[in-house]
Design an enzyme around this catalytic site. Structure first.
Site, PDB file in Angstrom:
ATOM      1  N   CYS A   2      -1.052 -77.092  19.814  1.00  0.00           N
ATOM      2  CA  CYS A   2      -2.299 -77.806  20.106  1.00  0.00           C
ATOM      3  C   CYS A   2      -3.031 -78.206  18.831  1.00  0.00           C
ATOM      4  CB  CYS A   2      -3.213 -76.910  20.907  1.00  0.00           C
ATOM      5  SG  CYS A   2      -2.479 -76.264  22.404  1.00  0.00           S
ATOM      6  N   ARG A  27       2.426 -82.178  15.064  1.00  0.00           N
ATOM      7  CA  ARG A  27       2.511 -80.756  15.408  1.00  0.00           C
ATOM      8  C   ARG A  27       3.189 -80.534  16.760  1.00  0.00           C
ATOM      9  NH1 ARG A  27      -1.428 -77.828  12.223  1.00  0.00           N
ATOM     10  NH2 ARG A  27      -1.379 -76.148  13.723  1.00  0.00           N
ATOM     11  N   TRP A  73      -0.406 -78.528  23.893  1.00  0.00           N
ATOM     12  CA  TRP A  73       1.000 -78.133  24.029  1.00  0.00           C
ATOM     13  C   TRP A  73       0.995 -77.048  25.102  1.00  0.00           C
ATOM     14  CZ3 TRP A  73       4.309 -73.882  22.745  1.00  0.00           C
ATOM     15  CH2 TRP A  73       5.652 -74.224  22.552  1.00  0.00           C
ATOM     16  N   ASN A  99      -7.420 -73.955  21.121  1.00  0.00           N
ATOM     17  CA  ASN A  99      -6.037 -73.633  20.728  1.00  0.00           C
ATOM     18  C   ASN A  99      -5.883 -72.120  20.822  1.00  0.00           C
ATOM     19  OD1 ASN A  99      -5.827 -76.274  20.022  1.00  0.00           O
ATOM     20  ND2 ASN A  99      -5.614 -75.920  17.822  1.00  0.00           N
ATOM     21  N   GLY A 100      -4.716 -71.656  21.242  1.00  0.00           N
ATOM     22  CA  GLY A 100      -4.496 -70.205  21.329  1.00  0.00           C
ATOM     23  C   GLY A 100      -4.263 -69.787  22.771  1.00  0.00           C
ATOM     24  N   GLU A 482      21.063 -72.476   8.170  1.00  0.00           N
ATOM     25  CA  GLU A 482      20.074 -73.561   8.101  1.00  0.00           C
ATOM     26  C   GLU A 482      20.694 -74.889   8.566  1.00  0.00           C
ATOM     27  OE1 GLU A 482      17.076 -73.900   8.095  1.00  0.00           O
ATOM     28  OE2 GLU A 482      16.631 -75.889   7.328  1.00  0.00           O
ATOM     29  N   LYS A 486      19.180 -77.046  11.676  1.00  0.00           N
ATOM     30  CA  LYS A 486      18.743 -78.449  11.579  1.00  0.00           C
ATOM     31  C   LYS A 486      19.428 -79.266  12.658  1.00  0.00           C
ATOM     32  CE  LYS A 486      15.855 -78.315   9.817  1.00  0.00           C
ATOM     33  NZ  LYS A 486      15.389 -77.118   9.196  1.00  0.00           N
ATOM     34  N   GLU A 489      18.088 -78.372  16.273  1.00  0.00           N
ATOM     35  CA  GLU A 489      16.715 -78.695  16.641  1.00  0.00           C
ATOM     36  C   GLU A 489      16.443 -80.194  16.743  1.00  0.00           C
ATOM     37  OE1 GLU A 489      13.477 -77.196  14.178  1.00  0.00           O
ATOM     38  OE2 GLU A 489      14.647 -77.453  12.364  1.00  0.00           O
ATOM     39  N   HIS A 505      36.672 -61.958  14.228  1.00  0.00           N
ATOM     40  CA  HIS A 505      36.223 -60.838  15.055  1.00  0.00           C
ATOM     41  C   HIS A 505      35.614 -61.319  16.364  1.00  0.00           C
ATOM     42  CE1 HIS A 505      37.110 -58.007  11.873  1.00  0.00           C
ATOM     43  NE2 HIS A 505      36.467 -58.784  11.022  1.00  0.00           N
ATOM     44  N   LYS A 600       5.284 -78.186  15.286  1.00  0.00           N
ATOM     45  CA  LYS A 600       5.396 -78.015  13.837  1.00  0.00           C
ATOM     46  C   LYS A 600       4.911 -76.636  13.403  1.00  0.00           C
ATOM     47  CE  LYS A 600       6.259 -79.109   9.611  1.00  0.00           C
ATOM     48  NZ  LYS A 600       7.663 -78.867   9.208  1.00  0.00           N
TER      49      LYS A 600
HETATM   50  C1  AGP Z   1      12.194 -75.521  10.938  1.00  0.00           C
HETATM   51  O1  AGP Z   1      13.008 -76.628  10.954  1.00  0.00           O
HETATM   52  C2  AGP Z   1      11.595 -75.148  12.211  1.00  0.00           C
HETATM   53  N1  AGP Z   1      10.906 -76.205  12.844  1.00  0.00           N
HETATM   54  C3  AGP Z   1      10.931 -73.787  12.303  1.00  0.00           C
HETATM   55  O2  AGP Z   1      11.981 -72.883  12.376  1.00  0.00           O
HETATM   56  C4  AGP Z   1       9.945 -73.347  11.197  1.00  0.00           C
HETATM   57  O3  AGP Z   1      10.627 -73.170   9.987  1.00  0.00           O
HETATM   58  C5  AGP Z   1       9.270 -72.036  11.645  1.00  0.00           C
HETATM   59  O4  AGP Z   1       8.563 -72.250  12.840  1.00  0.00           O
HETATM   60  C6  AGP Z   1       8.368 -71.437  10.592  1.00  0.00           C
HETATM   61  O5  AGP Z   1       7.315 -72.286  10.255  1.00  0.00           O
HETATM   62  P1  AGP Z   1       6.431 -72.014   8.985  1.00  0.00           P
HETATM   63  O6  AGP Z   1       7.304 -72.141   7.791  1.00  0.00           O
HETATM   64  O7  AGP Z   1       5.346 -73.041   9.034  1.00  0.00           O
HETATM   65  O8  AGP Z   1       5.898 -70.611   9.108  1.00  0.00           O
END
Ligand code: AGP
Length: 605
Positions: A2, A27, A73, A99-100, A482, A486, A489, A505, A600
């Protein structure tokens, strides 16, 4: 997650709020809304969908010089016009954006319904507007009404509240969800993220948890939840509106990948000492004696931040010879961790607002742990909570998928490992080797970026696979994790990362022509072992895309990146995987910058 934006001043509020909400779109959200007050009359507009839909729904007569806006959100109740914020009280006098998560919302709702209050939405947030609405009738002070209402609330919140009877003030409050005030010329702003304010002001004040503020056109005052006044000094944000533009790129993600030669140079700037082959990290706030005293390093972060922490742990073990490991902050905080005085804790966060990471830091601090932060957003909650740390200086990261912050974090870890190593046993010669390697990174990243067309072709070739395996050994394993993160997501292609050594294994059973493997194969002491793994995959008719420092006949396709020092190679090996994921997502026509279901900054548990 949010987003909140609020304005009070001489101008028409709606266009400013809409512009602010647009800046918060990155976000992630599913609905949006606005409320303004004009001549003691409250007007609201809320829509499921994009900020552009909201802008289209706002009539020309939607005037008022004070207002609040929100991007939602969904957590409680599906995305809909009714569940969108602002929420209004029964008397239609108070508007609240939140928010929250209000944890005792059900209990409060039952109590209020018992008193005859009729709720419109399914959200937890509406209890706030209804509670404040009842309190304001008793107190005739918005500040007092908010203070009283929040006393019965359990949970996290960042809120902004307006009262149609008091069209000159906005009350904001923070507990677990960020709120930042923006100071203008005879106007004031508030938002959940500096991005919403940056076009109007760079003078900001961050609220602490448990802090509230009344903002008016001519200033603000801050106070605690027990009504004690607090003194706050504004600081100047060094990012400007240009940092939030896509710079002519089709997607923010591609812009952020392409920026990496510069962002890495910024992370390194002024921090390498070629005379003694050490790193200057003044922000750590630790002298050499204290730096030597740690016997262990524990790194916490979420998602990609956690994977960069795995890379960091490897760097610290190799260069400083201190046992180090990384753990998801989201797990760490719930398992009542043993906090040891001779362990150095490092929290990683691009946004500096990830709730799980923040909560883990707070738990560590409660138990007396020494916590450093590796953070991108200056002045963010995690930066403020930690005892010291390293700012990335990578500039704002807008695309939901982290790229430049990931790489800058790994670079910051290399600096930290060099620093920890050089106060211990890392020789000047090895120190020099690492300093030289770090200096070469920006140019080498540029070189990798020139491979984009070739990587694009490969991404198209592999994008229609139902899933992909990513494998790497030791230094290559966080790269594989990583890379898989990527791809999944942003392209929604299932991707699983495994240590190459673990393949036989279990997961080897999955290998077939339908499940291609991305193999991270650096030229290091494990090269032969990695090539053997490729042979094993090949023998099961698995297709292989190898990312390394040479080509191999064992692979169907190869991406060859420039070689640096073995310890730093994982940083460079990650870059082609970012481009691979990006072009796979584009080939599959995905919403690259705003992938489904993701936000985000994850500011809820
Ligand atoms: C990264 O591509 C992701 N969208 C997500 O894993 C992100 O790295 C994670 O939510 C942590 O966010 P931050 O670094 O703002 O704490």
């Amino acid at each position: 997650m949010c987003g909140i934006v609020a304005y009070v001043g001489p101008k028409d509020a709606a266009p400013i709020l809409l512009e602010g909400l647009q800046r918060l779109e990155y976000r992630g959200y599913d609905s949006a809304g606005l409320a303004v007050v004009n001549a003691k009359s409250l007007k609201t507009r809320k829509v499921k969908g994009r900020v552009a839909d909201l802008a289209a729904a706002v009539p020309a007569k939607f005037k008022g010089t004070i207002g609040i806006g929100h991007t939602r959100w969904a957590t409680h109740g599906a995305p809909s016009d009714v569940n969108a914020h602002p929420h209004i009280d029964q008397e239609q006098r108070i508007a609240v954006v939140h928010n929250g998560i209000i944890e005792n919302a059900d209990e409060l709702r039952r109590r209020l319904e018992g008193e005859g209050v009729k709720f419109e939405s399914e959200t937890d947030s509406e209890v706030l507007s209804q509670l404040i609405g009842r309190m304001v009738k008793e107190t005739e002070s918005l500040r007092e009404a908010v203070l009283r209402a929040l006393k019965s609330v359990v949970g996290t919140y960042g809120i902004a509240v307006i009262d149609e009877q008091r069209p000159g003030e906005i009350v904001v409050a923070r507990n677990g969800s960020p709120i930042v005030l923006g100071l203008g010329e005879k106007e004031m702003f508030a938002a959940s993220d500096v991005a919403a304010l940056i076009r109007y002001t760079r003078q900001v004040v961050h609220l602490e948890d448990g802090e509230l503020a009344v903002i008016k056109a001519d200033g603000f005052n801050t106070f605690t939840s027990d009504a004690r006044e607090t003194a706050k000094e504004p600081f100047t944000v060094d990012w400007d509106a240009g940092h939030y533009d896509n710079g002519g790129y089709e997607h923010y993600l591609l812009k952020e990948i392409s920026e990496q030669p510069d962002t890495v140079a910024r992370t390194l700037r002024g921090r390498i000492d070629d005379r003694f082959h050490i790193a200057h990290l003044g922000g750590l706030n630790m002298d050499a004696r204290e730096t030597r005293s740690f016997r262990r390093v524990k790194i916490i972060g979420c998602g990609s931040a956690y994977y960069s922490g795995q890379m960091g742990a490897q760097l610290i073990e190799e260069l400083a010879r201190i046992p180090a490991d990384a753990e998801p902050a989201s797990e760490f905080r719930y398992r009542s961790p043993v906090v040891e005085p001779d362990t150095l804790y490092v929290a990683i966060s691009q946004s500096g607002e990830t709730y799980d990471t923040l909560a883990a830091v707070q738990e560590l601090k409660r138990k007396g742990g020494r916590v450093l932060g590796i953070v991108n957003t200056v002045g963010s909650a995690i930066a403020r909570e930690t005892d010291g740390g390293i700012y990335l200086h990578a500039g704002p990261e807008v695309s939901v998928a982290s790229t430049k912050a990931f790489i800058s974090t790994a670079v910051a870890f290399a600096l930290l490992a060099l620093h920890l190593g050089r106060v211990r046993d890392l020789s000047p010669a090895d120190g020099r080797r690492i300093c030289e390697g770090l200096r070469r990174l920006p140019e080498q990243i540029k070189e990798i970026l020139t491979l984009e067309d070739r990587i694009k072709e490969l991404a198209k070739k592999y994008a229609d696979a139902p899933g992909m395996m990513f494998v790497g050994r030791v230094r290559g394993y966080p790269v594989a994790r990583e890379g898989a993160q990527k791809l999944k997501e942003i392209s929604y292609v299932h991707a699983e990362a495994y240590p190459a050594s673990e393949l036989k294994h279990g997961p080897l059973a999955l290998i077939s022509p339908e499940l291609p493997t991305v193999a991270i194969v650096p030229d290091d002491e494990l090269l032969d072992k990695n090539l053997t793994t490729l042979g094993e995959i090949r023998a099961r008719h698995g297709r292989i895309l190898m990312v390394g420092h040479r080509t191999s006949e064992a692979a169907d396709d190869c991406i060859v990146v420039p070689k640096n020092q073995v310890e730093l190679d994982p940083i460079l090996l990650t870059i082609p995987l970012q481009l691979f994921a990006y072009h796979a997502a584009v080939a599959l026509d995905r919403d690259v910058d705003r992938p489904r279901n993701l936000a985000k900054s994850v500011t809820v548990e």
